[in-house]
Design a protein around this motif. Structure first.
Motif, PDB file in Angstrom:
ATOM      1  N   ASP A   1      20.489 -14.298  18.789  1.00 10.15           N
ATOM      2  CA  ASP A   1      21.699 -14.666  19.503  1.00 10.15           C
ATOM      3  C   ASP A   1      21.300 -14.971  20.939  1.00 10.15           C
ATOM      4  O   ASP A   1      20.110 -15.024  21.257  1.00 10.15           O
ATOM      5  CB  ASP A   1      22.789 -13.580  19.401  1.00 10.15           C
ATOM      6  N   GLU A   2      22.253 -15.133  21.837  1.00  7.20           N
ATOM      7  CA  GLU A   2      21.913 -15.518  23.212  1.00  7.20           C
ATOM      8  C   GLU A   2      21.141 -14.441  23.965  1.00  7.20           C
ATOM      9  O   GLU A   2      20.483 -14.724  24.965  1.00  7.20           O
ATOM     10  CB  GLU A   2      23.170 -15.904  23.985  1.00  7.20           C
ATOM     11  N   ASN A   3      21.166 -13.209  23.472  1.00 11.32           N
ATOM     12  CA  ASN A   3      20.471 -12.111  24.144  1.00 11.32           C
ATOM     13  C   ASN A   3      19.228 -11.618  23.422  1.00 11.32           C
ATOM     14  O   ASN A   3      18.485 -10.821  23.978  1.00 11.32           O
ATOM     15  CB  ASN A   3      21.428 -10.924  24.331  1.00 11.32           C
TER      16      ASN A   3
ATOM     17  N   ARG B   1      15.752 -12.587  21.237  1.00 10.34           N
ATOM     18  CA  ARG B   1      14.748 -13.550  20.774  1.00 10.34           C
ATOM     19  C   ARG B   1      13.556 -12.756  20.294  1.00 10.34           C
ATOM     20  O   ARG B   1      13.054 -11.878  21.001  1.00 10.34           O
ATOM     21  CB  ARG B   1      14.359 -14.463  21.927  1.00 10.34           C
TER      22      ARG B   1
ATOM     23  N   ARG C   1      15.539 -17.045  17.635  1.00 12.14           N
ATOM     24  CA  ARG C   1      16.607 -16.598  18.515  1.00 12.14           C
ATOM     25  C   ARG C   1      17.729 -16.077  17.635  1.00 12.14           C
ATOM     26  O   ARG C   1      18.346 -16.823  16.894  1.00 12.14           O
ATOM     27  CB  ARG C   1      17.096 -17.725  19.410  1.00 12.14           C
TER      28      ARG C   1
END
Length: 132
Positions: free
Chosen positions: A37-39, A41, A35
């Motif tokens: 970042d949060e957006n 993967r 991952r």
């Protein structure tokens, strides 16, 4: 100088769903699941015995737009049976007679099975003759 094809991006809409499909159903090894970042993967998976992997989560194509990626197997019937046992909708064994694709086995290098991932990316299995 050697040039090796090592990674092919496969465009998918849902990374987790694709990871389950390729890892659990098709039987690819999950090399890493990162991952960024949060957006973002990125998951890399490798077919058994292959030196080339696929990567999901970073393709710059529409999900389902990849057509004709080919996997070579020593036993097409056994490979098809494994896919079916794992819940993958795999087509019949087919071969080419001229330009026409027909049902049933053919000769050397002329046995194929098709399947698609949940996004519609299309794959082809091809049987390698014994001893090759």
């Amino acid at each position: 100088m050697e040039w090796t094809l090592e990674v092919v991006p496969v465009p998918v809409a849902d990374v987790e769903r694709a990871k389950r499909f390729y890892g659990e159903q098709v039987g690819f090894a999950v090399d890493h699941d990162t991952r960024v970042d949060e957006n973002v993967r990125i998951v890399q998976l490798t077919p058994p015995g292959s030196n080339c992997s696929i990567v999901i989560g970073m393709a710059e194509m529409e999900p389902g737009s990849l057509k004709g990626l080919q996997l070579v197997v020593p036993d097409i019937e056994r490979a098809r049976a494994q896919l079916l046992e794992r819940g993958v909708e795999a087509g019949k064994v087919q071969h080419y007679e001229g330009a026409e694709l027909v049902d049933g086995p053919g000769g050397a290098w002329n046995n194929f099975v098709r399947f698609s991932d949940p996004d519609g990316n299309q794959w082809v299995l091809q049987e390698r003759p014994a001893g090759r």
